[in-house]
Design a protein around this motif. Structure first.
Motif, mmCIF file in Angstrom:
data_model
loop_
_atom_site.group_PDB
_atom_site.id
_atom_site.type_symbol
_atom_site.label_atom_id
_atom_site.label_comp_id
_atom_site.label_asym_id
_atom_site.label_seq_id
_atom_site.Cartn_x
_atom_site.Cartn_y
_atom_site.Cartn_z
ATOM 1 N N ILE A 118 26.564 87.837 31.877
ATOM 2 C CA ILE A 118 26.611 88.088 30.445
ATOM 3 C C ILE A 118 27.653 89.165 30.164
ATOM 4 O O ILE A 118 27.769 90.132 30.915
ATOM 5 N N VAL A 119 28.405 89.029 29.084
ATOM 6 C CA VAL A 119 29.212 90.151 28.605
ATOM 7 C C VAL A 119 28.553 90.678 27.332
ATOM 8 O O VAL A 119 28.262 89.919 26.412
ATOM 9 N N ASN A 120 28.267 91.963 27.336
ATOM 10 C CA ASN A 120 27.577 92.606 26.220
ATOM 11 C C ASN A 120 28.508 93.644 25.591
ATOM 12 O O ASN A 120 28.978 94.555 26.274
ATOM 13 N N ILE A 148 28.075 92.455 32.315
ATOM 14 C CA ILE A 148 29.360 93.143 32.198
ATOM 15 C C ILE A 148 29.348 93.797 30.825
ATOM 16 O O ILE A 148 29.334 93.112 29.808
ATOM 17 N N LEU A 149 29.315 95.109 30.804
ATOM 18 C CA LEU A 149 29.153 95.854 29.561
ATOM 19 C C LEU A 149 30.511 96.311 29.059
ATOM 20 O O LEU A 149 31.226 97.033 29.747
ATOM 21 N N LYS A 150 30.876 95.881 27.854
ATOM 22 C CA LYS A 150 32.098 96.360 27.231
ATOM 23 C C LYS A 150 31.735 97.623 26.439
ATOM 24 O O LYS A 150 31.056 97.567 25.428
ATOM 25 N N VAL A 190 37.876 90.979 25.261
ATOM 26 C CA VAL A 190 38.217 89.599 24.915
ATOM 27 C C VAL A 190 38.509 88.789 26.170
ATOM 28 O O VAL A 190 38.064 87.639 26.312
ATOM 29 N N THR A 191 39.251 89.380 27.097
ATOM 30 C CA THR A 191 39.607 88.668 28.325
ATOM 31 C C THR A 191 38.371 88.293 29.130
ATOM 32 O O THR A 191 38.247 87.163 29.619
ATOM 33 N N ILE A 192 37.442 89.234 29.262
ATOM 34 C CA ILE A 192 36.260 88.946 30.073
ATOM 35 C C ILE A 192 35.356 87.942 29.376
ATOM 36 O O ILE A 192 34.688 87.124 30.023
ATOM 37 N N LEU A 193 35.336 87.935 28.028
ATOM 38 C CA LEU A 193 34.556 86.941 27.295
ATOM 39 C C LEU A 193 35.102 85.540 27.537
ATOM 40 O O LEU A 193 34.355 84.560 27.516
ATOM 41 N N GLN A 194 36.392 85.429 27.767
ATOM 42 C CA GLN A 194 37.020 84.129 27.986
ATOM 43 C C GLN A 194 36.930 83.660 29.431
ATOM 44 O O GLN A 194 37.260 82.506 29.722
ATOM 45 N N ASP A 195 36.495 84.529 30.327
ATOM 46 C CA ASP A 195 36.436 84.164 31.747
ATOM 47 C C ASP A 195 35.380 83.080 31.962
ATOM 48 O O ASP A 195 34.249 83.208 31.491
ATOM 49 N N PRO A 196 35.713 82.008 32.652
ATOM 50 C CA PRO A 196 34.760 80.903 32.822
ATOM 51 C C PRO A 196 33.510 81.286 33.600
ATOM 52 O O PRO A 196 32.503 80.568 33.548
ATOM 53 N N ARG A 197 33.535 82.401 34.310
ATOM 54 C CA ARG A 197 32.348 82.824 35.061
ATOM 55 C C ARG A 197 31.318 83.520 34.169
ATOM 56 O O ARG A 197 30.173 83.714 34.575
ATOM 57 N N VAL A 198 31.718 83.907 32.964
ATOM 58 C CA VAL A 198 30.796 84.487 31.994
ATOM 59 C C VAL A 198 30.104 83.364 31.242
ATOM 60 O O VAL A 198 30.752 82.447 30.735
ATOM 61 N N LYS A 199 28.779 83.439 31.132
ATOM 62 C CA LYS A 199 27.997 82.321 30.594
ATOM 63 C C LYS A 199 27.364 82.588 29.225
ATOM 64 O O LYS A 199 26.801 81.668 28.614
ATOM 65 N N LEU A 213 34.762 87.353 17.816
ATOM 66 C CA LEU A 213 34.264 87.143 19.176
ATOM 67 C C LEU A 213 33.460 85.845 19.273
ATOM 68 O O LEU A 213 33.562 85.118 20.264
ATOM 69 N N ALA A 214 32.660 85.560 18.240
ATOM 70 C CA ALA A 214 31.892 84.311 18.245
ATOM 71 C C ALA A 214 32.814 83.099 18.277
ATOM 72 O O ALA A 214 32.544 82.106 18.969
ATOM 73 N N ASP A 215 33.913 83.180 17.530
ATOM 74 C CA ASP A 215 34.871 82.077 17.523
ATOM 75 C C ASP A 215 35.546 81.925 18.882
ATOM 76 O O ASP A 215 35.821 80.801 19.333
ATOM 77 N N ILE A 216 35.832 83.042 19.538
ATOM 78 C CA ILE A 216 36.432 82.987 20.876
ATOM 79 C C ILE A 216 35.474 82.309 21.849
ATOM 80 O O ILE A 216 35.873 81.446 22.655
ATOM 81 N N ALA A 217 34.189 82.694 21.784
ATOM 82 C CA ALA A 217 33.199 82.089 22.676
ATOM 83 C C ALA A 217 33.062 80.589 22.417
ATOM 84 O O ALA A 217 32.925 79.795 23.355
ATOM 85 N N ALA A 218 33.125 80.206 21.146
ATOM 86 C CA ALA A 218 32.981 78.791 20.801
ATOM 87 C C ALA A 218 34.216 77.975 21.139
ATOM 88 O O ALA A 218 34.125 76.760 21.362
ATOM 89 N N ALA A 219 35.386 78.629 21.192
ATOM 90 C CA ALA A 219 36.648 77.927 21.432
ATOM 91 C C ALA A 219 36.986 77.790 22.910
ATOM 92 O O ALA A 219 37.996 77.170 23.252
#
Length: 506
Positions: A118-120, A148-150, A190-199, A213-219
Motif C-alpha cells: 500500500i502507498v499511504n 510505503i508511507l509518503k 506519484v512515482t511509487i503510486l504508479q509502480d505495478p507492485r503497489v496494489k 492521485l485518484a485519477d493516477i491510480a485509476a489510469a
C-alpha cells in the motif's frame, strides 16, 4: 519536505515491499497483533520527543498533540484485538453436498487475503492520527499489507522520527524487512503510486490533490483502489425548539467545534442553519472573543485561509457576528482567531459559487432560514446545496421526533457518512462502529471508512478455494482452524430447508 527520496531508490523500496508481502501475509493474526501493540508502546514511550517536534513543526498545542498520539496508539491496539478475533476475515465454508438442490455442490471455502503493498499519503492536519503511524497505516498493517508511507512536507522531521520508531518496533516484533518504509517528495509519491507492485493507495487531504492521485491510480494499466478522504463542509441544522431549550449551549458548542485546532479539521462545521431571529449572535460573539489566537499548520495553509476568508466577508448579504482575524509573524506563519458570519438563505443560494466552497480554517457561516422553515423544508433544501459530506448534524428539541424529522434524517443519511443527532462533528471517536467517510467529494469511495475497525477491510480482497485439499488451504479455512477464527459453516443437506426460517417468522 527536504531530502526527497531519490528516484533511483524508489525501485528498491517497491521491491522490498513486494518481497515482504508474502511473508507478512503469512503471519498469524496473533503475531501481527503483537507487532501493532509494539508500535503503540513505542510511540507512547517516545511521546515527549515526538510531541515536542510536532509542536515546533505544526504549531498545534501540546494537549491536542498528546491526545492525538494517544488516539493513534489506542487505534493500533483496537486493530490488534480486531484481527486476533478473526471475524474480519469473514470465513465461509460450504461443505461438499451431493444432494444440493441445484445439483451436487463442491467444497467451497472463502476468506479475505491482503491485497499487497500500500502507498499511504500522510495528512498535514493530523501529524499522528492520519500521518506516519495513523489510521491508514494501522489498517493496512493489520490487514497484512506492507506500507510505503509518503511523508507530508508540513512535518518532515516528525515524519522521519516517527517512521524510525515504527520501523524499529516492527523489526523488534519479528516482522519481515520492508513491511514499513518512508518516501518523501511529491514526485516520489506519484512515482511509487504508479509502480505495478503497489496494489492500493490511501490519502487524506484536499480535493484537488486527492482527485489527481485518484485519477493516477485509476489510469494505471492495471487500475488499483484508491481511498481518499477529501473535502467536507459538515452542515449542522438546528430547530427553533432546540434553540429555545439550550441556545447558549448550542452557541458555545458551535464556536468550540469551529475553532478547535484553528479550524483545521475535516469535520469542522462549515455551516449552521438556524431560523431567523435565532438570537444566537451575542452568545457566539462572546464565546469567540474569549479564544486566544492559534497558529495554523504552515504559511501556505494560512495564506489560503486568509484569501478564502476575504472572499466570504466580501460576499453579498454576509453579516459579521465574530470578526476574528489573521496575523502573520516574521516567519510567515499565520495566527488566527475564529470568524463567524451570518447570511440569509436567499443570499447563500445566490452566492453559492463563493459561499458553499470549503474553508479550511476557523470560519463558519450561520445560514438564516425563514421562521416557518421546519425539518421537512430543510430536507428539501439539502440536496440543492450539498454534495457528499463526512458528517451532517441535527439539533432538535425534546419531542421533535415526528415524520418530518425522520424525513430530514433520511435525507442527511443520503449525503453524509455520519449523521449526528445532537453533539458536534469534531472529535471522531476511535471505536469499532465509527464511520469516517461519505459520498463524493468527502471521499473517493463512499463504502469505506478511515476510522474504526471496518477500515481494515479496504486492504483485503475475497478469495474462494474450491475442492482444495486441506494441506493447500490457508489456515483460516482449514477444518482444524489453527488460527481459531470464526468460521461460518454451511453443512451438507441444509439447502432442502432454505426458506423455512422466512416462512416460520412471517
Amino acid at each position: 519536505m527536504t531530502d526527497d527520496t531519490p528516484a533511483q531508490d524508489l525501485d528498491a523500496i517497491a521491491a522490498r515491499a513486494a518481497a515482504a508481502a508474502g511473508p507478512f501475509a503469512d503471519t498469524s493474526p496473533t503475531e501481527r497483533a503483537r507487532a501493532l501493540v509494539a508500535v503503540a508502546d513505542a510511540l507512547e514511550a517516545d511521546a515527549d520527543e515526538l510531541v515536542a517536534i510536532a509542536m515546533r513543526e505544526t504549531g498545534l498545542a501540546e494537549p491536542r498533540l498528546r491526545g492525538e498520539l494517544k488516539r493513534t496508539a489506542v487505534q493500533l491496539r483496537l486493530f490488534a484485538d480486531t484481527i486476533v478475533d478473526g471475524a474480519y476475515l469473514d470465513v465461509r465454508i460450504d461443505l461438499a453436498d451431493p444432494d444440493f438442490v441445484l445439483g451436487p455442490r463442491p467444497d467451497v471455502r472463502r476468506t479475505h487475503v491482503p491485497v499487497g503493498p500500500i502507498v499511504n499519503f500522510a495528512a498535514s492536519n493530523f501529524p499522528f492520527a492520519f500521518s506516519v503511524a495513523g489510521g491508514d497505516t494501522a489498517a493496512a498493517l493489520a490487514a497484512g499489507c506492507p506500507v510505503i508511507l509518503k511523508g507530508h512536507s508540513g512535518h518532515p522531521e516528525l515524519s522521519r522520527r516517527t517512521a524510525a520508531v515504527v520501523t524499529d518496533a516492527l523489526a523488534g516484533a519479528g516482522m519481515p524487512d520492508g513491511v514499513f518504509q518512508l518516501v518523501t517528495g511529491q514526485e516520489a509519491g506519484v512515482t511509487i503510486l504508479q509502480d505495478p507492485r503497489v496494489k492500493a493507495g490511501s490519502f487524506t487531504g484536499s480535493i484537488p490533490a486527492g482527485r489527481l492521485l485518484a485519477d493516477i491510480a485509476a489510469a494505471r494499466p492495471a487500475p488499483i483502489p484508491f481511498y481518499g478522504e477529501l473535502g467536507s463542509v459538515n452542515p449542522v441544522f438546528t430547530t427553533a425548539a432546540a434553540i429555545a431549550e439550550r441556545g447558549a449551549e448550542l452557541a458555545a458548542g458551535y464556536v468550540a467545534s469551529v475553532s478547535g485546532s484553528a479550524g483545521q479539521l475535516c469535520t469542522k462545521p462549515g455551516f449552521l442553519f438556524a431560523p431567523e431571529g435565532h438570537g444566537l449572535d451575542a452568545a457566539i460573539a462572546e464565546a469567540a472573543s474569549s479564544l486566544a489566537e492559534h497558529r495554523m499548520l504552515n504559511p501556505r495553509i494560512a495564506a489560503g485561509y486568509r484569501d478564502r476568508r476575504d472572499e466570504v466577508l466580501a460576499a453579498a448579504g454576509v453579516r459579521t457576528i465574530a470578526e476574528g482575524g489573521v496575523r502573520f509573524d516574521d516567519d510567515g506563519h499565520g495566527w488566527v482567531t475564529p470568524t463567524i458570519v451570518a447570511v440569509p438563505l436567499d443570499d447563500l443560494v445566490a452566492g453559492r459559487d463563493v459561499l458553499l466552497e470549503e474553508c479550511f480554517g476557523p470560519l463558519s457561516i450561520l445560514v438564516e432560514v425563514g421562521r416557518a422553515t421546519g425539518p421537512a423544508e430543510l430536507a428539501a433544501l439539502v440536496p440543492t446545496l450539498f454534495a457528499g459530506n463526512l458528517t451532517a448534524t441535527l439539533h432538535a428539541g425534546a419531542g421533535e421526533q415526528g415524520e418530518d424529522v425522520r424525513t430530514l434524517v433520511r435525507v442527511l443519511t443520503e449525503h453524509a457518512g455520519r449523521v449526528l443527532l445532537g453533539g458536534w462533528p469534531t472529535g471522531v471517536a476511535v471505536t469499532p462502529a465509527m464511520q469516517h467517510g461519505g459520498p463524493w467529494p468527502a471521499t473517493t469511495n463512499d463504502a469505506s471508512t478511515s476510522v474504526g475497525t471496518a477500515a481494515i477491510s479496504r486492504f483485503l480482497r475475497p478469495v474462494a478455494y474450491q475442492g482444495a485439499a486441506e494441506e493447500l488451504l490457508p489456515p483460516p479455512l482449514r477444518s482444524d482452524n489453527p488460527w481459531g477464527v470464526p468460521q461460518r459453516i454451511a453443512p451438507a443437506g441444509e439447502s432442502a430447508e432454505w426458506g423455512g426460517r422466512a416462512v416460520a417468522t412471517s
